[in-house]
Design a protein around this motif. Structure first.
Motif, PDB file in Angstrom:
ATOM      1  N   SER A  12       0.861  -1.170   0.000  1.00  0.00           N
ATOM      2  CA  SER A  12       0.000   0.000   0.000  1.00  0.00           C
ATOM      3  C   SER A  12       0.907   1.232   0.000  1.00  0.00           C
ATOM      4  O   SER A  12       2.043   1.172   0.441  1.00  0.00           O
ATOM      5  CB  SER A  12      -0.875   0.003   1.251  1.00  0.00           C
ATOM      6  OG  SER A  12      -1.491   1.268   1.410  1.00  0.00           O
ATOM      7  N   LEU A  13       0.404   2.332  -0.506  1.00  0.00           N
ATOM      8  CA  LEU A  13       1.211   3.553  -0.559  1.00  0.00           C
ATOM      9  C   LEU A  13       0.870   4.497   0.588  1.00  0.00           C
ATOM     10  O   LEU A  13       1.042   5.708   0.489  1.00  0.00           O
ATOM     11  CB  LEU A  13       1.020   4.250  -1.907  1.00  0.00           C
ATOM     12  CG  LEU A  13       1.442   3.412  -3.112  1.00  0.00           C
ATOM     13  CD1 LEU A  13       1.304   4.210  -4.389  1.00  0.00           C
ATOM     14  CD2 LEU A  13       2.867   2.919  -2.962  1.00  0.00           C
ATOM     15  N   GLU A  14       0.418   3.919   1.690  1.00  0.00           N
ATOM     16  CA  GLU A  14       0.164   4.724   2.883  1.00  0.00           C
ATOM     17  C   GLU A  14       1.445   4.814   3.701  1.00  0.00           C
ATOM     18  O   GLU A  14       2.092   3.814   3.975  1.00  0.00           O
ATOM     19  CB  GLU A  14      -0.947   4.108   3.726  1.00  0.00           C
ATOM     20  CG  GLU A  14      -1.325   4.952   4.938  1.00  0.00           C
ATOM     21  CD  GLU A  14      -2.545   4.400   5.664  1.00  0.00           C
ATOM     22  OE1 GLU A  14      -2.373   3.937   6.795  1.00  0.00           O
ATOM     23  OE2 GLU A  14      -3.644   4.429   5.091  1.00  0.00           O
ATOM     24  N   LYS A  15       1.808   6.036   4.097  1.00  0.00           N
ATOM     25  CA  LYS A  15       3.046   6.233   4.855  1.00  0.00           C
ATOM     26  C   LYS A  15       2.821   5.962   6.338  1.00  0.00           C
ATOM     27  O   LYS A  15       1.692   5.790   6.798  1.00  0.00           O
ATOM     28  CB  LYS A  15       3.561   7.656   4.632  1.00  0.00           C
ATOM     29  CG  LYS A  15       3.935   7.920   3.174  1.00  0.00           C
ATOM     30  CD  LYS A  15       4.745   9.177   3.004  1.00  0.00           C
ATOM     31  CE  LYS A  15       3.866  10.412   3.095  1.00  0.00           C
ATOM     32  NZ  LYS A  15       4.628  11.646   2.809  1.00  0.00           N
ATOM     33  N   SER A  19      -0.563   9.311   6.155  1.00  0.00           N
ATOM     34  CA  SER A  19      -0.836  10.062   4.930  1.00  0.00           C
ATOM     35  C   SER A  19      -0.514   9.202   3.709  1.00  0.00           C
ATOM     36  O   SER A  19       0.196   8.211   3.798  1.00  0.00           O
ATOM     37  CB  SER A  19      -0.005  11.348   4.895  1.00  0.00           C
ATOM     38  OG  SER A  19       1.385  11.052   4.838  1.00  0.00           O
ATOM     39  N   LYS A  20      -1.055   9.607   2.573  1.00  0.00           N
ATOM     40  CA  LYS A  20      -0.861   8.854   1.343  1.00  0.00           C
ATOM     41  C   LYS A  20       0.330   9.407   0.555  1.00  0.00           C
ATOM     42  O   LYS A  20       0.561  10.610   0.528  1.00  0.00           O
ATOM     43  CB  LYS A  20      -2.111   8.930   0.470  1.00  0.00           C
ATOM     44  CG  LYS A  20      -3.364   8.359   1.126  1.00  0.00           C
ATOM     45  CD  LYS A  20      -3.251   6.862   1.341  1.00  0.00           C
ATOM     46  CE  LYS A  20      -4.564   6.255   1.802  1.00  0.00           C
ATOM     47  NZ  LYS A  20      -4.996   6.695   3.123  1.00  0.00           N
ATOM     48  N   GLN A  22       2.161  10.819  -2.438  1.00  0.00           N
ATOM     49  CA  GLN A  22       1.651  11.640  -3.532  1.00  0.00           C
ATOM     50  C   GLN A  22       2.592  11.674  -4.735  1.00  0.00           C
ATOM     51  O   GLN A  22       2.140  11.655  -5.875  1.00  0.00           O
ATOM     52  CB  GLN A  22       1.407  13.078  -3.047  1.00  0.00           C
ATOM     53  CG  GLN A  22       0.281  13.219  -2.048  1.00  0.00           C
ATOM     54  CD  GLN A  22      -1.083  12.902  -2.637  1.00  0.00           C
ATOM     55  OE1 GLN A  22      -1.284  12.932  -3.837  1.00  0.00           O
ATOM     56  NE2 GLN A  22      -2.030  12.562  -1.785  1.00  0.00           N
ATOM     57  N   SER A 106      -1.865  12.865  -7.198  1.00  0.00           N
ATOM     58  CA  SER A 106      -2.949  13.829  -6.981  1.00  0.00           C
ATOM     59  C   SER A 106      -3.409  14.478  -8.283  1.00  0.00           C
ATOM     60  O   SER A 106      -4.506  15.032  -8.353  1.00  0.00           O
ATOM     61  CB  SER A 106      -2.507  14.914  -5.989  1.00  0.00           C
ATOM     62  OG  SER A 106      -1.506  15.742  -6.554  1.00  0.00           O
ATOM     63  N   LYS A 173      -4.928   0.936  -8.768  1.00  0.00           N
ATOM     64  CA  LYS A 173      -5.914   1.496  -7.840  1.00  0.00           C
ATOM     65  C   LYS A 173      -6.911   0.417  -7.456  1.00  0.00           C
ATOM     66  O   LYS A 173      -7.521  -0.223  -8.314  1.00  0.00           O
ATOM     67  CB  LYS A 173      -6.611   2.693  -8.491  1.00  0.00           C
ATOM     68  CG  LYS A 173      -7.446   3.524  -7.547  1.00  0.00           C
ATOM     69  CD  LYS A 173      -7.733   4.924  -8.112  1.00  0.00           C
ATOM     70  CE  LYS A 173      -8.337   4.914  -9.485  1.00  0.00           C
ATOM     71  NZ  LYS A 173      -8.686   6.270  -9.952  1.00  0.00           N
ATOM     72  N   GLU A 177      -7.764   3.189  -3.478  1.00  0.00           N
ATOM     73  CA  GLU A 177      -6.417   3.330  -2.893  1.00  0.00           C
ATOM     74  C   GLU A 177      -5.370   2.858  -3.899  1.00  0.00           C
ATOM     75  O   GLU A 177      -5.544   1.827  -4.554  1.00  0.00           O
ATOM     76  CB  GLU A 177      -6.304   2.487  -1.615  1.00  0.00           C
ATOM     77  CG  GLU A 177      -7.289   2.853  -0.524  1.00  0.00           C
ATOM     78  CD  GLU A 177      -6.886   4.122   0.214  1.00  0.00           C
ATOM     79  OE1 GLU A 177      -5.684   4.459   0.182  1.00  0.00           O
ATOM     80  OE2 GLU A 177      -7.764   4.761   0.812  1.00  0.00           O
ATOM     81  N   TRP A 178      -4.255   3.607  -3.970  1.00  0.00           N
ATOM     82  CA  TRP A 178      -3.167   3.208  -4.857  1.00  0.00           C
ATOM     83  C   TRP A 178      -2.237   2.232  -4.145  1.00  0.00           C
ATOM     84  O   TRP A 178      -1.871   2.426  -2.989  1.00  0.00           O
ATOM     85  CB  TRP A 178      -2.377   4.425  -5.325  1.00  0.00           C
ATOM     86  CG  TRP A 178      -3.080   5.166  -6.420  1.00  0.00           C
ATOM     87  CD1 TRP A 178      -3.836   6.291  -6.303  1.00  0.00           C
ATOM     88  CD2 TRP A 178      -3.104   4.813  -7.804  1.00  0.00           C
ATOM     89  NE1 TRP A 178      -4.340   6.663  -7.523  1.00  0.00           N
ATOM     90  CE2 TRP A 178      -3.903   5.778  -8.472  1.00  0.00           C
ATOM     91  CE3 TRP A 178      -2.525   3.783  -8.560  1.00  0.00           C
ATOM     92  CZ2 TRP A 178      -4.124   5.740  -9.844  1.00  0.00           C
ATOM     93  CZ3 TRP A 178      -2.750   3.737  -9.928  1.00  0.00           C
ATOM     94  CH2 TRP A 178      -3.551   4.711 -10.550  1.00  0.00           C
ATOM     95  N   LYS A 179      -1.880   1.176  -4.849  1.00  0.00           N
ATOM     96  CA  LYS A 179      -0.942   0.178  -4.352  1.00  0.00           C
ATOM     97  C   LYS A 179       0.127  -0.058  -5.411  1.00  0.00           C
ATOM     98  O   LYS A 179      -0.004   0.416  -6.542  1.00  0.00           O
ATOM     99  CB  LYS A 179      -1.667  -1.132  -4.014  1.00  0.00           C
ATOM    100  CG  LYS A 179      -2.738  -0.973  -2.942  1.00  0.00           C
ATOM    101  CD  LYS A 179      -3.465  -2.278  -2.677  1.00  0.00           C
ATOM    102  CE  LYS A 179      -4.597  -2.093  -1.674  1.00  0.00           C
ATOM    103  NZ  LYS A 179      -4.118  -1.722  -0.344  1.00  0.00           N
TER     104      LYS A 179
END
Length: 204
Positions: A12-15, A19-20, A22, A106, A173, A177-179
Motif C-alpha cells: 500500500s502507498l500509505e506512509k 498520509s498517502k 503523492q 494527486s 488502484k 487506494e493506490w498500491k
C-alpha cells in the motif's frame, strides 16, 4: 516507509504517519560499456541507451497513453519524463540517475487505474553487460530522495542477463487506494511497443 521490495511484492502507498504517498519517482542509472583494445591494449567506451517508459491504463485495462523519450509528459502533466539519455555515465558511476520519470498521484486523471513502468535497451545491449545498471522507485522529487521503496540491480541480477527489456512494476488502484506491485521481470521483447503489449496481456 523503509521498504526495500523484492520482485512480486505488493504494498500500500500509505506512509507511516497515515498520509498517502503523492509523488513517486522512478530513477534509472547505468554506465557505458568498456571495450578492450586489440590484444588487450587500451580501451574505449561504448555508449548505452536505456529507455524508461510509463504506460497509463483505465479500469478496463485499455491503454490511454505512453510517456517515453518521444513524449515527455502525459496530457495533463501528472507524469513527466526527464528526457532521453543516449550514452549512460561515460566516466563511471556518478551516483545520479540518468533518466527519471515522476508521477503525481494527486494530478492523475480519475479514469487512470494502472500505471506501468518498463525499461528497454534501445540499441539492444544485453542488460547483463551494462555496468551498474539499476532502478530505484522512491518517494521524492528529481532532486531529492526521501525514501526508496523498491530497487532492482539489473547489472548483477542473473535473471536479467540475455534480455533487453523488462517490466519494472505497476501502480494500481484498488477500492480507491493506490498500491504497488514490484514486478521486476525481464521480457523477450525487443521494442517498447511490444513490451507495452506484454504488460497489457500479463501484468495488469
Amino acid at each position: 516507509m523503509a521498504i526495500n521490495l523484492q520482485k512480486g511484492q505488493r504494498i500500500s502507498l500509505e506512509k507511516s504517519n497515515g498520509s498517502k504517498l503523492q509523488n513517486v519517482c522512478v530513477g534509472i542509472n547505468w554506465g557505458a560499456i568498456e571495450k578492450k583494445g586489440l590484444f588487450g591494449f587500451g580501451s574505449s567506451k561504448e555508449a548505452v541507451d536505456l529507455d524508461g517508459s510509463c504506460a497509463l491504463y483505465n479500469e478496463n485495462k485499455q491503454l490511454l497513453e505512453v510517456v517515453y523519450f518521444g513524449n515527455l509528459k502525459s496530457k495533463n502533466g501528472s507524469v513527466k519524463h526527464s528526457g532521453d539519455d543516449l550514452t549512460g555515465d561515460m566516466g563511471g558511476d556518478d551516483g545520479l540517475d540518468n533518466e527519471i520519470i515522476t508521477l503525481d498521484f494527486s494530478q492523475l486523471d480519475a479514469n487512470v487505474n494502472y500505471v506501468a513502468f518498463v525499461l528497454n535497451s534501445f540499441r539492444g545491449h544485453d542488460f547483463g553487460t551494462i555496468p551498474f545498471a539499476s532502478i530505484r522507485i522512491y518517494e521524492g522529487t528529481t532532486k531529492r530522495v526521501n525514501e526508496v521503496f523498491a530497487k532492482f540491480d539489473i547489472a548483477n541480477g542473473a535473471n536479467f542477463a540475455g534480455h533487453v527489456s523488462m517490466v519494472m512494476g505497476v501502480f494500481y488502484k484498488k477500492n480507491g487506494e493506490w498500491k504497488f506491485n514490484a514486478i521486476g521481470e525481464p521480457t523477450k521483447d525487443r521494442k517498447l511497443e511490444d513490451t507495452v503489449k506484454t504488460v497489457t496481456q500479463n501484468y495488469l
